[in-house]
Design a protein around this motif. Sequence first.
Motif, short mmCIF file in Angstrom:
data_model
loop_
_atom_site.label_atom_id
_atom_site.label_comp_id
_atom_site.label_asym_id
_atom_site.label_seq_id
_atom_site.Cartn_x
_atom_site.Cartn_y
_atom_site.Cartn_z
N ARG A 99 0.95 -1.23 -0.04
CA ARG A 99 0.10 -0.15 -0.17
C ARG A 99 0.94 1.32 0.14
NH1 ARG A 99 -3.18 -3.20 3.49
NH2 ARG A 99 -2.27 -2.26 5.29
N TRP A 100 1.78 1.36 0.95
CA TRP A 100 2.67 2.30 0.88
C TRP A 100 3.40 2.66 -0.62
CZ3 TRP A 100 8.17 3.10 0.39
CH2 TRP A 100 8.68 4.43 0.62
N TRP A 101 3.92 1.66 -1.22
CA TRP A 101 4.43 1.83 -2.64
C TRP A 101 3.23 2.38 -3.65
CZ3 TRP A 101 9.06 2.78 -4.01
CH2 TRP A 101 10.22 2.23 -3.14
N LEU A 102 2.18 1.62 -3.48
CA LEU A 102 0.99 2.30 -4.52
C LEU A 102 0.61 3.55 -4.12
CD1 LEU A 102 -1.44 -0.89 -4.37
CD2 LEU A 102 0.21 0.11 -6.30
N ARG A 103 0.86 4.32 -2.86
CA ARG A 103 0.53 5.59 -2.66
C ARG A 103 1.72 6.31 -3.17
NH1 ARG A 103 -2.70 6.60 2.12
NH2 ARG A 103 -3.35 4.73 2.86
#
Length: 118
Positions: A99-103
């Motif tokens: 999720r962090w990388w997708l943000r």
Amino acid sequence: AETVRVALEDARRIAVQAVLSGDPAAAREIAAALLDADPDDRAALIVLAAAEPRLGRPAQGRMAASRAWRLSDGPARRYEAARLAALAAVAEGRPWLARWWLRLALLSAPTPEDEAQT
């Protein structure tokens, strides 16, 4: 095994084609040789980011994508690296990291279509 010498740019194209055609082992081998020549070869890191998870090594793929992200010089390149890092994090079983990388990918999305897809 036979050694073949090719120009670095040709090796990059061959590595990309190998990963796209489903030969991650060959792609990884070529990318490793490119990184021996230049440890900051962003294209080789992107190939590793795509190949390593397919070889059962998602953590190494995520680390390669992270290095590629740091070396990226524009939104489209950061977007590509962040999406590969997110995919590798999912393969690692680390959804919060994905999720962090997708943000980061969302913040770097170069087009509205990329933003919507992310």
